[in-house]
Design an enzyme around this catalytic site. Structure first.
Site, PDB file in Angstrom:
ATOM      1  N   GLU A 155     -57.028  31.326  -6.204  1.00 45.57           N
ATOM      2  CA  GLU A 155     -55.983  31.545  -7.211  1.00 45.57           C
ATOM      3  C   GLU A 155     -54.969  30.402  -7.225  1.00 45.57           C
ATOM      4  O   GLU A 155     -53.775  30.595  -7.003  1.00 45.57           O
ATOM      5  CB  GLU A 155     -55.275  32.877  -6.974  1.00 45.57           C
ATOM      6  N   GLU A 315     -62.827  39.078  -8.251  1.00 46.42           N
ATOM      7  CA  GLU A 315     -62.024  40.105  -7.571  1.00 46.42           C
ATOM      8  C   GLU A 315     -61.645  41.188  -8.566  1.00 46.42           C
ATOM      9  O   GLU A 315     -61.420  40.917  -9.744  1.00 46.42           O
ATOM     10  CB  GLU A 315     -60.712  39.529  -7.023  1.00 46.42           C
TER      11      GLU A 315
HETATM   12  C1  GLA Z   1     -55.285  38.013  -5.433  1.00 47.86           C
HETATM   13  C2  GLA Z   1     -55.726  37.221  -4.237  1.00 47.86           C
HETATM   14  C3  GLA Z   1     -56.249  38.066  -3.128  1.00 47.86           C
HETATM   15  C4  GLA Z   1     -55.394  39.300  -2.949  1.00 47.86           C
HETATM   16  C5  GLA Z   1     -55.339  40.054  -4.245  1.00 47.86           C
HETATM   17  C6  GLA Z   1     -54.548  41.332  -4.179  1.00 47.86           C
HETATM   18  O1  GLA Z   1     -56.277  38.227  -6.327  1.00 47.86           O
HETATM   19  O2  GLA Z   1     -56.687  36.248  -4.570  1.00 47.86           O
HETATM   20  O3  GLA Z   1     -56.273  37.299  -1.957  1.00 47.86           O
HETATM   21  O4  GLA Z   1     -54.122  38.925  -2.556  1.00 47.86           O
HETATM   22  O5  GLA Z   1     -54.709  39.247  -5.196  1.00 47.86           O
HETATM   23  O6  GLA Z   1     -54.583  42.034  -5.380  1.00 47.86           O
END
Ligand code: GLA
Ligand code: ZN
Length: 682
Positions: A155, A315
């Site tokens: 991210e 995710e």
């Molecule tokens: C992001 C991050 C993860 C985690 C999630 C929690 O997507 O990439 O590491 O922190 O948020 O929702």
């Protein structure tokens, strides 16, 4: 057998972020995880995302043995690995020894060590330490049959950082970037209109990053700063990609964040083999689920459109997040529906954050497939396993197919930055929200949409919808002109074509005046002063936002304003140009208007939902297909999704087969709340 990669996996991927590095002193946990993963039909995990301090516990001392063992154990159990480079968070030895790796904020204060997503993308030390580690990871694991791709960092620019660093290294890189772009200070001053408030630059060294402590009202400068931050982060990412490619040919991705303002993902996608993103819609938050469902569908479609290819949903939460004010559980059924929605929109995976909840720190209560207790005997685990079974059942029909829309919407990051910074009539204007409002009626009609930015190719689309394209980037107007000339249908709105790509206002005609057949004059946002409406085909529709006052110059007027001093001004026009036509919508209206208008346009063009169905509110369809090839006929699969909190009836106008049960469905069918039915031709 052809090597499996995350791009060509041969089946839908089901898995998620796995952090065994938090449990290295508990081998029993790893063994339990293997059993539970098999039970949940998991076939892939993402490893090592935040494992830098385990992979390089001390500067230059690498320890990959533990990771190797885990990758092998997983593989023996049929589970593949997407391997991350761990730059999402930095180890203590690095941040404490080398201050320059830490970001400086816009007030000039340097961060302390800690948190994540906060490295300086210019720092030579950060770049070199990253390169060394990434190269070694690729050298060690690149040839493993178990490893199917690279997950670069995490991210990037996320978690509130926005990716900007205002340190001396970044300031000087910004100046170099500007020199390259403008060549001379005269050109830069002209492009930035710095004669305003006497801010003309006379030496390159005077230029600084945009900051609330200093300059943030010279719009050309602010825009270039945003472009620079984006390009510097991308440059860092490209270095990481280069490093893993020294020893590995595996596909690379980085997990994006959908409509994430700081990074222009159209540019990023060009550097990646496959797009992936993290999807966390705020389910169960409003009076109904529809706004959220539309947001998720738009974001999935955007991610698919970046490369016009299938993507991965890297995710999502299997139950709950922990970073909103209030964090609601996904109610029964929503996990399956929201996961299948991703697949419906072109994802070839359903992946989670996180596989197992940790015991400490800030994500210990974030949802996971495996909770702190009760193993597989939980509601969430059962829903995840059931979804795993469903993915297996639809894999064959789905893999190799993708959504192939004939309608495109223009979504442009640079325009997003510029339009929200314009200091004009509506300073609360939210580009992405307006865009989503223009997307929603198509979602309601069950029609897939691709997104392009202003550099994007319009060829192959029948209809292009471009709301709030305030800033026209170089070449855009000419491209649209050609598109319409050759028979395309272009739909745009007020507050379009106002400025060029340095945010300087056009002083002559609207750049598409000939194509649109109108000239623009004023713009208003009556906001509570008066009620106004437009009339279209006998129906009145309320105005809820901007109102452009324009004059028809050859265009046919299809709707007019009804009240106030702008009564009689055109509210909707159509102009025939070349072999095509262009519509101009002067105001932002209540949502039923667009549904009515789009329906008319689509009917005329013979476009619409590919499934023969009578839909009801809250139920939508996405279509994935594969064109016919020598192996067989055209392959199509439809995902019929009910986002209502109650059951809903729809009518199939011909028989279809339920892919999962083999059953034939036709006529009126009642869908349960949050049900998704996967269909194919009988
Ligand atoms: C992001 C991050 C993860 C985690 C999630 C929690 O997507 O990439 O590491 O922190 O948020 O929702
Ligand atoms: Zn910096």
């Amino acid at each position: 057998m052809k090597k499996k990669t995350m791009e060509h996996f041969g089946e839908l991927i089901h898995g998620g972020d796995y952090n065994p590095d938090q449990w290295l002193d508990r081998p029993d946990i790893l063994e339990e995880d293997l059993q539970l993963m098999k039970k949940a039909n998991v076939n892939c995990v993402s490893l090592g995302i935040f494992a830098w301090s385990r992979l390089e516990p001390e500067e230059g001392a690498y320890d990959f043995g533990w990771l190797e063992k885990i990758i092998q154990r997983l593989y023996e159990n049929g589970i593949y690995t997407i391997l991350a480079t761990p730059t999402g968070a930095m180890p203590q030895w690095l941040t404490n020894k080398y201050e320059e790796v830490l970001q400086v904020d816009e007030t000039g204060v340097r961060n302390y060590p800690g948190k994540r997503h906060n490295y300086c993308p210019t720092s030579p030390v950060m770049r070199e330490k990253t390169r060394q580690l990434d190269m070694r990871l690729a050298e060690t694991f690149g040839g493993y049959p178990a490893v199917i791709g690279w997950h670069i960092s995490n991210e990037i620019a996320g978690n509130g950082s926005d990716g900007s660093c205002h340190c001396a290294l970044c300031q000087s890189a910004f100046r170099e970037w500007l020199k390259e772009k403008y060549g001379s200070l005269d050109k830069l001053n002209a492009a930035w209109w710095t004669s305003f408030w006497s801010h003309t630059y006379t030496d390159w060294s005077q230029i600084r990053s945009a900051s609330r402590r200093g300059e943030n009202l010279v719009h050309g400068q602010t825009l270039d700063w945003k472009r620079f931050v984006d390009s510097q982060q991308l440059d860092f990412c490209k270095e990481e990609i280069k490093a893993v490619r020294v020893h590995s040919t595996l596909p690379v991705t980085t997990n994006m964040m959908g409509f994430f303002k700081p990074l222009d993902y159209f540019k990023w996608a060009k550097e990646l083999d496959i797009v992936s993103w993290d999807c966390y819609p705020d389910w169960h938050s409003g009076a109904d689920e529809l706004r959220t469902a539309v947001y998720a569908a738009a974001a999935h479609s955007l991610m698919r459109s970046l490369k016009k290819k299938n993507f991965l949903m890297m995710e999502s939460t299997p139950s709950v997040v922990n970073w909103r004010e209030m964090n609601r559980l996904k109610r029964p059924g929503m996990h399956e529906l929201s996961s299948l929605q991703a697949v419906a929109c072109g994802s070839d995976s359903v992946q989670y954050f996180q596989w197992r909840k940790g015991r400490g720190s800030s994500e210990k209560f974030h949802g996971a497939v495996v909770d702190h207790r009760n193993g597989s005997d939980t509601r969430v685990f059962r829903e995840v396993s059931r979804l795993g079974e469903r993915l297996e059942k639809i894999t064959q029909q789905t893999v190799g197919t993708c959504n192939r829309p004939r309608i495109a919407m223009v979504f442009d990051w640079e325009n997003w930055w510029a339009v929200e910074d314009a200091c004009a009539i509506d300073n609360n204007l939210k580009y992405q929200e307006v865009f989503q409002d223009f997307f929603r009626p198509l979602w309601e009609l069950g029609v897939d949409v691709d997104m392009v930015d202003m550099d994007g190719d319009l060829e192959g689309f029948r209809v292009v919808i471009a709301p709030l394209n305030y800033m026209y980037r170089k070449g855009y107007a000419e491209k649209v002109r050609r598109f319409v000339e050759q028979g395309g249908c272009y739909i745009t709105t007020c507050w379009s074509g106002e400025t060029d790509d340095t945010d300087l206002v056009y002083t002559g005609n609207h750049p598409l005046e000939d194509v649109l057949g109108i000239s623009t004059e004023e713009i208003d946002v009556p906001d509570g002063y008066c009620e106004n409406s437009i009339q279209y085909h006998g129906t009145d529709y309320r105005i809820i936002g901007l109102c452009g006052l324009v004059h028809a110059k050859g265009a046919e007027v299809l709707a007019e304003y009804q009240n106030d001093f702008y009564k009689g001004y055109p509210a909707l026009t159509r102009n025939f140009y070349g072999n095509g036509e262009a519509y101009y919508i002067s105001s932002i209206n209540e949502h039923q208007f667009l549904k009515h208008f789009y329906n008319d346009v689509l009917q005329e063009k013979g476009l619409g939902c590919g499934l023969q169905v009578r839909l009801t509110e809250g139920v939508t369809v996405n279509e994935r297909s594969k064109p016919a090839d020598e192996d067989g006929g055209e392959q199509k699969v439809w995902f019929l999704q009910n986002f209502n909190r109650t059951a809903a009836a729809v009518e199939l106008l011909k028989p279809y087969q339920n892919v999962e049960t083999g059953e034939t469905l036709t006529g009126k069918i009642e869908m349960q709340s949050f049900e998704c039915i996967v269909l194919r031709n009988c």
